[in-house]
Write a protein that holds these residues in place. Structure first.
Motif, mmCIF file in Angstrom:
data_model
loop_
_atom_site.group_PDB
_atom_site.id
_atom_site.type_symbol
_atom_site.label_atom_id
_atom_site.label_comp_id
_atom_site.label_asym_id
_atom_site.label_seq_id
_atom_site.Cartn_x
_atom_site.Cartn_y
_atom_site.Cartn_z
ATOM 1 N N VAL B 130 -1.436 13.079 -14.841
ATOM 2 C CA VAL B 130 -1.335 14.361 -15.050
ATOM 3 C C VAL B 130 -2.103 15.332 -14.226
ATOM 4 C CG1 VAL B 130 -1.623 16.098 -16.913
ATOM 5 C CG2 VAL B 130 -0.338 14.089 -17.538
ATOM 6 N N SER B 131 -3.254 14.914 -13.994
ATOM 7 C CA SER B 131 -4.214 15.609 -13.009
ATOM 8 C C SER B 131 -3.492 15.698 -11.795
ATOM 9 C CB SER B 131 -5.598 15.061 -13.088
ATOM 10 O OG SER B 131 -5.978 14.883 -14.270
ATOM 11 N N LEU B 133 -0.505 15.568 -10.948
ATOM 12 C CA LEU B 133 0.504 16.375 -10.906
ATOM 13 C C LEU B 133 0.207 17.925 -10.935
ATOM 14 C CD1 LEU B 133 2.989 14.229 -13.106
ATOM 15 C CD2 LEU B 133 3.366 14.756 -10.701
ATOM 16 N N TRP B 135 -0.817 19.050 -13.752
ATOM 17 C CA TRP B 135 -0.349 19.550 -15.015
ATOM 18 C C TRP B 135 -1.559 19.649 -16.176
ATOM 19 C CZ3 TRP B 135 4.666 16.161 -16.038
ATOM 20 C CH2 TRP B 135 5.636 16.685 -15.058
ATOM 21 N N LYS B 136 -2.849 19.596 -15.760
ATOM 22 C CA LYS B 136 -3.826 19.875 -16.768
ATOM 23 C C LYS B 136 -3.776 21.275 -17.260
ATOM 24 C CE LYS B 136 -8.146 17.323 -16.295
ATOM 25 N NZ LYS B 136 -9.254 17.193 -15.613
ATOM 26 N N SER B 138 -1.414 22.863 -18.926
ATOM 27 C CA SER B 138 -0.144 23.286 -18.667
ATOM 28 C C SER B 138 0.712 22.845 -19.844
ATOM 29 C CB SER B 138 0.540 22.774 -17.400
ATOM 30 O OG SER B 138 1.041 21.542 -17.509
ATOM 31 N N TYR B 139 1.942 23.469 -20.267
ATOM 32 C CA TYR B 139 2.958 23.056 -21.104
ATOM 33 C C TYR B 139 3.433 21.605 -20.645
ATOM 34 C CZ TYR B 139 2.921 27.208 -23.905
ATOM 35 O OH TYR B 139 2.616 27.968 -24.796
ATOM 36 N N GLN B 140 3.691 21.513 -19.268
ATOM 37 C CA GLN B 140 4.300 20.109 -18.865
ATOM 38 C C GLN B 140 3.378 18.941 -19.366
ATOM 39 O OE1 GLN B 140 3.898 22.890 -17.242
ATOM 40 N NE2 GLN B 140 4.318 22.588 -15.019
ATOM 41 N N GLY B 141 2.149 19.357 -19.108
ATOM 42 C CA GLY B 141 1.062 18.147 -19.286
ATOM 43 C C GLY B 141 0.911 17.770 -20.931
ATOM 44 N N VAL B 144 5.284 16.372 -21.686
ATOM 45 C CA VAL B 144 6.180 15.423 -20.818
ATOM 46 C C VAL B 144 6.070 13.916 -21.217
ATOM 47 C CG1 VAL B 144 6.832 14.553 -18.769
ATOM 48 C CG2 VAL B 144 6.659 17.311 -19.029
ATOM 49 N N THR B 216 -6.543 19.150 -22.002
ATOM 50 C CA THR B 216 -6.861 20.753 -22.255
ATOM 51 C C THR B 216 -8.339 20.776 -22.022
ATOM 52 O OG1 THR B 216 -5.236 20.778 -23.956
ATOM 53 C CG2 THR B 216 -6.754 22.745 -23.559
ATOM 54 N N TRP B 222 -5.601 27.180 -23.341
ATOM 55 C CA TRP B 222 -4.647 26.019 -23.337
ATOM 56 C C TRP B 222 -4.785 25.155 -24.638
ATOM 57 C CZ3 TRP B 222 -0.155 25.996 -21.563
ATOM 58 C CH2 TRP B 222 0.141 27.023 -20.537
#
Lengths: 302, 275
Positions: B130-131, B133, B135-136, B138-141, B144, B216, B222
């Motif tokens: 996730v990092s 990408l 995506w930390k 974030s909603y995606q993180g 998904v 988070t 977040w």
């Protein structure tokens, strides 16, 4: 287009035309692909990675630096830190699981009867399933507070010898709802005729409970046992919420998952990965035991 | 179920009431103590009612924990996870129940085996993924990694397999496509199980802790609801503000439980007993 007769054949699982067969497989792949992608990326790939990362020593940036083979596994899994985590986790399980089983049976037996208003009691007993482990932790943070709490034993959470017991009080309370609904489902699945037959035999309620009810719900109790044990191995939120310093005092409430959490920084990834694999193995063995025991004793529908 | 005499009934009511107190009193005591100014609690005692009520602990928890934002985030994350888990599980369940494809048994076993790979085991690498990408925080993180579930696939497949053969054959005879069979016949007939799974999926997603805690790093902006309350601990806020926050975030799921208890219980006990 397949004919009516072919469609009928399909219904019985007999295949007629090859093209329609492969068209069906393509549709299946389409339906399965979202799950396959998610499981691949966030279950299998990370599992493979934690196994591999355990074979390497990290540098500060978290790069897999030097192959050390299985030596890091024996070092970490045999090391003081992991063993302490496992020991703490087992202590948590020792406190919470027997209590969960006993209280689950008590609540369910009490609430499994025809009485006016019984639904209200059942709702109350179920209520803690909505309360997360973290919320339970925060609630007991104030109840066990040495200055403003209800139980003001100044040492309960401050003494390394009793801290896990303090944590377990919150966990036992939080588990009540789940234990209750599972045992109640077991009791309600007992066929009426069985209970009636036992009544006709003139058995008293206590004898009836031990000779009829308990054996009949034993598969459900075994199921609950496994659920509680696995939940125990995954304990983290409640401890993170309730203990200060977190995992303390002196690391006496640091469970295996807590240790994994502590080793999340890039430079500790190798060690944390080995611990993750350790947790997997333990959970795997418990689940395997569940299947071998359950399969023998429970008859699932097809 | 048993029927008892009047005296026995009274005894059962007494026991039920005592047990209810065991379940409810911790929450009530925590509530009273969160309202009470610490000075009024100094001399101990059980204090069933607050001597003085300082309702502003709730606004303090709300403000300092940024609970409004956290609850919105929690609902977005929870609704997204629940929705997609139901969709992916229904699709996969249909394929396993009614479509022919090679290696079906193997694939089904691989799906079920993910139950042995809970987030606790995979969390470190998922954090790295996730990092990478970006995506930390974030909603995606937050969403998904949880878009598919073996439990949902299993439960819904079981329900699908219970749909009467004659209905399926009749619909096939009329020339229904698989899509029509799924959306117009199989899914509507499996509504109770899908509802039960939807609710336990919602509960599980709302109450998630380890993953949002780890992914988070900016809890102010977040954090989901439990993480926002956790951030009050490290603020550090006094215990009564923290517990006030905890009671606020527990409230929505308690309402859900009262409204949909039957479905939730069915979801939680699936697998415990036959049927």
């Amino acid at each position: 287009m397949a004919s009516v007769r072919e469609r009928l054949a399909e219904g019985r699982g007999v295949r007629v035309s090859d093209t329609s067969r492969w068209r069906e497989a393509a549709l299946a792949l389409l339906f399965l692909s979202p799950s396959i992608v998610v499981f691949g990326l966030f279950a299998y790939y990370p599992f493979e990675q934690v196994v591999v990362r355990g074979l390497y020593r990290n540098n500060i940036a978290g790069d897999n630096l030097r192959w050390v083979g299985w030596s890091q596994y024996s070092e970490v899994l045999g090391g003081e830190d992991f063993r302490a985590g496992l020991f703490n986790t087992l202590e948590y399980i020792m406190w919470t699981v027997p209590a969960g089983l006993l209280l689950g049976v008590l609540l369910a037996v009490a609430a499994n009867r025809r009485l006016r208003g019984i639904k209200i009691f059942q709702t109350i007993f179920t209520s803690t399933v909505a309360t997360s482990a973290a919320v339970a932790g925060f609630i007991f943070l104030v109840l066990l507070n040495p200055v403003i709490g209800v139980i003001r034993s100044p040492n309960l959470l401050q003494d390394p010898d009793t801290a896990m017991m303090g944590v377990s009080i919150a966990a036992i309370w939080q588990n009540l709802g789940l234990s209750f609904v599972i045992v109640l489902a077991g009791l309600q699945a007992i066929p009426k005729e069985v209970e009636e037959a036992s009544l006709l035999d003139g058995h008293g309620p206590v004898r009836r409970f031990f000779t009829v009810t308990l054996p009949l719900i034993s598969p459900v109790l075994l199921f609950l046992l496994v659920v509680l044990v696995i939940n125990g191995f995954q304990a983290f939120a409640l401890i993170d919420a309730l203990t200060l310093p977190r995992g303390g005092p002196n690391g006496s409430t640091e469970t295996v998952v807590f240790k994994i959490f502590e080793n999340r920084t890039p430079d500790r990834l190798g060690v944390g990965s080995v611990m993750s694999v350790g947790l997997f193995v333990v959970t795997f063995v418990v689940t395997l035991l569940q299947f071998t025991i359950l399969e023998r004793r429970v008859h699932y529908g097809d | 179920m048993e029927t008892d005499s009047v005296a026995k009934k009274a005894g059962w009511y007494l026991l039920l009431t005592l047990l209810s107190l065991v379940v409810l009193l911790p929450v009530w005591f925590a509530f009273v103590r969160s309202l009470s100014p610490p000075i009024t609690l100094k001399d101990g005692g059980l204090q069933l009612l607050p001597q003085q009520a300082e309702w502003d602990v709730f606004s303090r928890a709300w403000r300092n924990g940024n609970l409004g934002g956290a609850l919105v985030r929690s609902f977005v994350v929870t609704i997204a996870i629940t929705f997609f888990q139901v969709v992916t599980s229904v699709l996969a369940a249909y394929a396993f129940a009614y479509l022919w494809f090679p290696f079906k048994r193997l694939l089904f076993a691989l799906f079920m085996a993910t139950l042995l790979l809970p987030i606790e085991v995979t969390v470190l690498q998922n954090l790295a993924t996730v990092s990478n990408l970006g995506w930390k925080n974030s909603y995606q993180g937050l969403i998904v990694p949880f878009l598919a579930t073996a439990l949902g696939t299993f439960l819904i497949r079981q329900a699908f397999l219970g749909v009467p053969r004659e209905l399926l054959d009749a619909a096939r005879l009329e020339g229904w496509s698989h899509w029509a069979l799924m959306t117009r016949l199989v899914v509507p007939l499996s509504r109770p199980v899908i509802a039960a799974f939807t609710l336990i999926s919602f509960l599980g997603a709302y109450n998630q802790y380890l993953w949002p805690r780890i992914v988070t790093t900016d809890p102010q902006n977040w954090g989901t609801a439990p993480i926002a309350v956790q951030s009050l601990v490290s603020n550090p806020e006094s215990a009564n503000v923290i517990v006030a926050g905890a009671l606020v975030i527990a409230f929505p799921v308690l309402v859900l439980l009262v409204l949909f208890q039957r479905h939730i219980v069915r979801g939680l006990t699936a697998g415990a007993v036959k049927g």
